[in-house]
Motif scaffolding. Structure first.
Motif, PDB file in Angstrom:
ATOM      1  N   SER A   1       0.854  -1.177   0.000  1.00  0.00           N
ATOM      2  CA  SER A   1       0.000   0.000   0.000  1.00  0.00           C
ATOM      3  C   SER A   1       0.894   1.233   0.000  1.00  0.00           C
ATOM      4  CB  SER A   1      -0.936  -0.006   1.211  1.00  0.00           C
ATOM      5  OG  SER A   1      -0.199  -0.045   2.388  1.00  0.00           O
ATOM      6  N   PRO A   2       0.356   2.338  -0.494  1.00  0.00           N
ATOM      7  CA  PRO A   2       1.185   3.551  -0.530  1.00  0.00           C
ATOM      8  C   PRO A   2       1.477   4.057   0.873  1.00  0.00           C
ATOM      9  CG  PRO A   2      -1.051   3.977  -1.330  1.00  0.00           C
ATOM     10  CD  PRO A   2      -0.956   2.521  -1.058  1.00  0.00           C
ATOM     11  N   ALA A   3       2.610   4.697   1.004  1.00  0.00           N
ATOM     12  CA  ALA A   3       2.981   5.288   2.287  1.00  0.00           C
ATOM     13  C   ALA A   3       2.020   6.419   2.626  1.00  0.00           C
ATOM     14  CB  ALA A   3       4.415   5.817   2.217  1.00  0.00           C
ATOM     15  N   VAL A   4       1.697   6.521   3.871  1.00  0.00           N
ATOM     16  CA  VAL A   4       0.783   7.568   4.334  1.00  0.00           C
ATOM     17  C   VAL A   4       1.598   8.722   4.883  1.00  0.00           C
ATOM     18  CG1 VAL A   4      -1.069   8.102   5.953  1.00  0.00           C
ATOM     19  CG2 VAL A   4      -0.992   5.879   4.848  1.00  0.00           C
ATOM     20  N   GLY A   5       1.241   9.910   4.528  1.00  0.00           N
ATOM     21  CA  GLY A   5       1.905  11.096   5.071  1.00  0.00           C
ATOM     22  C   GLY A   5       3.191  11.457   4.383  1.00  0.00           C
ATOM     23  N   ALA A   6       3.455  10.841   3.242  1.00  0.00           N
ATOM     24  CA  ALA A   6       4.718  11.122   2.549  1.00  0.00           C
ATOM     25  C   ALA A   6       4.631  12.419   1.798  1.00  0.00           C
ATOM     26  CB  ALA A   6       5.047   9.987   1.586  1.00  0.00           C
TER      27      ALA A   6
END
Length: 163
Positions: A158-163
């Motif tokens: 899953s995509p990184a959160v907060g990047a």
């Protein structure tokens, strides 16, 4: 409880054999066979323990998966009675599936006693399918073994959160 997993070593042989004999009293592996499994470079065994008691191993699971081979086998999964029904076997099997994937396996096989519906339900829920029955596989009880197979799923990302 907070469970922790780590790779088993030959130093864990006594604890693993105690669990083996408690969980599989009539068809436990021999000390020699289990020691060989723990020493092999072709697989991995994991042990589980409660975070605050690392010396008290309550479960183990093993995988035979030579690096680069397309097939792997879950050799054994055992959880002491007091630690059951808490998701520990599921966690161990999921970790073995990840390890098999990392080693290049595209299929994982296992055998489970036909008189163990709880284990069968766990494997079913993880995507394993029954493909054959081995008559009298578990001795000396003469209990059939259900052969199950899993196509190793792609890793979930899953995509990184907060990047």
């Amino acid at each position: 409880m907070v469970w922790q997993l780590r790779r088993a070593t030959v130093d864990d042989l006594d604890a693993i054999m105690a669990i083996e004999h408690a969980v599989f009293p009539t068809d436990a592996w021999s000390v020699e066979s289990m020691g060989s499994e723990l020493s092999s470079t072709h697989g991995v065994y994991l042990v589980a323990f409660e975070h605050s008691e690392p010396q008290d191993i309550v479960a183990y699971a093993g995988l035979l998966a030579p690096r680069g081979a397309s097939q792997a086998d879950i050799q054994s999964v055992a959880v002491v009675e007091s630690a059951r029904r808490q998701g520990l076997a599921r966690t161990l099997v999921l970790s073995l599936i990840d390890e098999a994937r990392d080693r290049g396996a595209r299929e994982i096989f296992l055998e489970v006693r036909v008189d163990n519906p709880g284990a069968q339900a766990l494997y079913d829920s993880l995507g394993f399918e029954g493909i054959a029955v081995r008559k009298g596989y578990y001795q000396p009880d003469n209990v059939d073994g259900l052969v199950m197979r899993l196509e190793v799923p792609a890793p979930k990302t899953s995509p990184a959160v907060g990047a």
